[in-house]
Design a protein around this motif. Structure first.
Motif, PDB file in Angstrom:
ATOM      1  N   GLN A 185      -7.273   6.791   1.211  1.00 24.04           N
ATOM      2  CA  GLN A 185      -7.015   6.116   2.490  1.00 24.04           C
ATOM      3  C   GLN A 185      -5.783   6.699   3.173  1.00 24.04           C
ATOM      4  N   TYR A 186      -4.745   6.901   2.371  1.00 20.20           N
ATOM      5  CA  TYR A 186      -3.508   7.418   2.955  1.00 20.20           C
ATOM      6  C   TYR A 186      -3.686   8.840   3.473  1.00 20.20           C
ATOM      7  N   THR A 237       0.836  -1.200   0.000  1.00 16.57           N
ATOM      8  CA  THR A 237       0.000   0.000   0.000  1.00 16.57           C
ATOM      9  C   THR A 237       0.872   1.251   0.000  1.00 16.57           C
ATOM     10  N   VAL A 238       0.243   2.380  -0.301  1.00 15.34           N
ATOM     11  CA  VAL A 238       0.946   3.669  -0.234  1.00 15.34           C
ATOM     12  C   VAL A 238       1.447   3.907   1.190  1.00 15.34           C
ATOM     13  N   GLU A 239       0.633   3.532   2.170  1.00 17.31           N
ATOM     14  CA  GLU A 239       1.058   3.686   3.561  1.00 17.31           C
ATOM     15  C   GLU A 239       2.313   2.879   3.858  1.00 17.31           C
ATOM     16  N   ALA A 272       1.379   6.350  -5.465  1.00 20.14           N
ATOM     17  CA  ALA A 272       0.328   5.424  -5.900  1.00 20.14           C
ATOM     18  C   ALA A 272       0.475   5.062  -7.371  1.00 20.14           C
ATOM     19  N   ASP A 296      -8.317   5.034  -4.492  1.00 18.30           N
ATOM     20  CA  ASP A 296      -8.641   4.533  -3.158  1.00 18.30           C
ATOM     21  C   ASP A 296      -7.439   4.627  -2.222  1.00 18.30           C
ATOM     22  N   GLN A 297      -6.273   4.280  -2.754  1.00 12.66           N
ATOM     23  CA  GLN A 297      -5.055   4.310  -1.940  1.00 12.66           C
ATOM     24  C   GLN A 297      -4.727   5.735  -1.480  1.00 12.66           C
ATOM     25  N   TRP A 307      -7.810   1.754  -7.949  1.00 10.53           N
ATOM     26  CA  TRP A 307      -6.926   1.365  -6.841  1.00 10.53           C
ATOM     27  C   TRP A 307      -6.102   2.572  -6.399  1.00 10.53           C
ATOM     28  N   GLN A 308      -5.547   3.292  -7.370  1.00 11.06           N
ATOM     29  CA  GLN A 308      -4.748   4.482  -7.043  1.00 11.06           C
ATOM     30  C   GLN A 308      -5.583   5.494  -6.264  1.00 11.06           C
TER      31      GLN A 308
END
Length: 530
Positions: free
Chosen positions: A517-518, A470-472, A497, A513-514, A510-511
């Motif tokens: 979220q981050y 994940t980006v996190e 991302a 959402d990531q 996906w990008q």
């Protein structure tokens, strides 16, 4: 241990998952928990030749193990409490860790500013004892330094009534980078360490634990894993696993929260760490240079509920700012804080009487349930290797396996490199740094973030060689952007991302959402302005 290049490391998550999908393998040791303690146990088991699987419900070192004060230390505070045995153990482990991971652990000088003759006597004698306990693994001798030298070494320190300082040596490191290197070491030595896999139940043969039911958090697929020994090394979540074994088991830990603020170096422009030995709440407070910033902390606040993302309390933030302001000439304000992070300490619950969390021993404790679940409580990063050794010794003894000697005391951790250039922004990759630089293809110096020195190739490396999902994972633990400057990390999240999506073959959704979220997570690391 001989050098092993990245291409030889099993760090493809799908390949690692394939080893548990069939359910045919019986593992010698199944470790639940991918923080410092679990990684130490898995590393030790692998070093003895045991077939070892480690699973982590989130990312490696997601919790407490990426949120420390960044110290590998014997523990001056433990000495003040009279816990000489723990100080001796931690001092030995500090020395071994510096030898085994010299690319991550460095000798850091600390200075205690002295404002009274009694403090001069007390800390000079106390730190000489600290040196003596460490013996041959001491990182250097403590000395009293004059007022003039203290002011030279601690620019920005409060000068009123200053008599001088006591200078001593301890270790400083990057916690989540050590965790990632341990994962690589486990995998390259024949073990399996997999993130985003969660235990949802324990399997039993009669009354005895024989394995676990595991869920792949990404796909939702579930698997049964057979194991001769199951180890609960889940830190602040140990009681959750204990209750899977026995729903009536009593609370085994109490949880304490430690908070840190990250400031620009202008508030404390020194290469020497500051140690404030007695704060208003009786704790030790540190100001530690780290990645061209300064980390100030920590607190010790009892917390009722454990969580993966603990939140700093206003009283903790105010306490750190007020204490720092009493020692710094330029007083930091809320708006100066680049990031605030909180970690939870899993402390073995006191058996009788009430104790303040700062008085509960940081030494570790091993329990074996009637069903054969091995659980480890307490401990700290500095002694992670010894915790691993002690747990595997206990497993051998309890299951009546023939004893195999640990090899971890002198085993080089992945990335091992001597003569480290600490001013190199990629120093923490150790022996991998040259390989990463060679893949930059003429784009060296073209940073995604100039202030944090993060390059596109580091992101690709994190995905391909460090199991970042994940980006996190990339911004919080493979690089330390979230902890060093939360606002800057939010700015670069879309670029991270995009690079990850290309490498992981993910789509634009996906990008999106990531990044969302981050961004939501990173805002929790920023202080709201009053």
């Amino acid at each position: 241990m001989s050098e092993i290049h990245d291409s030889e490391i099993k760090m493809d998550r799908e390949e690692l998952l394939a080893a548990i999908k069939t359910g045919n393998t019986e593992w010698d040791v199944l470790v639940i928990g991918g923080g410092a303690t679990g990684l130490g146990i898995a590393m030790d088991a692998v070093s003895r030749g045991y077939k070892t699987l480690l699973i982590e419900q989130s990312d490696f070192a997601k919790g407490t193990s990426s949120r420390s004060t960044k110290l590998v230390h014997g523990g001056v505070r433990y000495l003040a409490q009279g816990d000489v045995r723990l100080v001796r153990e931690a001092s030995i482990e500090r020395g071994l860790l510096q030898k085994n991971a010299p690319h991550l652990v460095k000798n850091q000088t600390f200075i205690i500013p002295i404002y009274s003759q009694w403090d001069r006597l007390k800390y000079t004698i106390g730190l000489k004892l600290y040196d003596w306990i460490a013996g041959k693994l001491s990182l250097g001798s403590s000395i009293f330094i004059s007022r003039k030298e203290t002011l030279e070494k601690l620019p920005g320190i409060n000068t009123k009534n200053l008599l001088g300082g006591v200078q001593y040596h301890d270790g400083q490191f990057d916690d989540s980078r050590l965790a990632i290197n341990l994962v690589q070491s486990i995998n390259q030595n024949g073990g399996y360490a997999i993130n985003y896999t969660k235990v949802i139940g324990l399997s039993k043969n009669g009354q005895q634990i024989s394995g676990a039911k595991i869920e792949d958090v990404e796909s939702g697929n579930q698997y049964f894993v057979k194991a001769k020994a199951v180890v609960n090394a889940t830190g602040v979540f140990v009681d959750t696993i204990l209750q899977m074994d026995n729903p009536t088991s009593e609370k085994s830990i109490c949880v304490s929260q430690g908070v840190h603020l990250v400031l620009d170096k202008k508030f404390y422009p020194s290469e020497h760490a500051l140690m404030i030995p007695e704060t208003s709440d009786g704790r030790v407070l540190f100001a530690v240079p780290w990645h061209e910033k300064v980390v100030v902390g920590t607190t010790d606040t009892p917390i009722e509920e454990a969580s993966l993302e603990p939140q700093a309390l206003e009283k903790e933030i105010n306490f750190i700012l007020e204490t720092a302001s009493a020692y710094f000439t330029e007083k930091p304000k809320r708006s100066d804080v680049l990031s605030v992070f909180a970690g939870l300490r899993p402390l073995a619950a006191p058996q009788k009487g009430e104790q303040k969390t700062k008085e509960i021993s940081r030494s570790h404790k091993i329990m074996i349930s009637p069903g054969g679940l091995f659980t480890i409580l307490g401990g700290k990063w500095t002694t992670y290797r010894k915790m691993g050794e002690d747990m595997v010794d206990q497993i051998e003894k309890h299951l009546q396996w023939s004893h195999k000697k640990t090899a971890t005391a002198h085993m080089h951790i992945h990335g091992y490199a001597e003569n480290v250039n600490w001013s190199d922004p990629l120093y923490f990759y150790g022996s991998d740094a040259q390989l990463i630089k060679s893949q930059m293809n003429g784009s060296a110096g073209k940073w995604i973030s100039d202030s944090l020195k993060i390059h596109k190739q580091q992101v690709k490396w994190a995905v391909e060689n460090e199991m970042a999902r994940t980006v996190e994972d990339v911004l919080a633990r493979r690089t330390r952007a979230l902890l060093l400057n939360a606002q800057e990390s939010i700015r670069i999240a879309p670029q991270i991302a995009a690079i990850m999506a290309e490498t992981l073959e993910k789509d634009e959704q996906w990008q999106h959402d990531q990044v969302n979220q981050y961004t939501k997570l990173a805002h929790q690391y920023l202080l709201k302005q009053n």
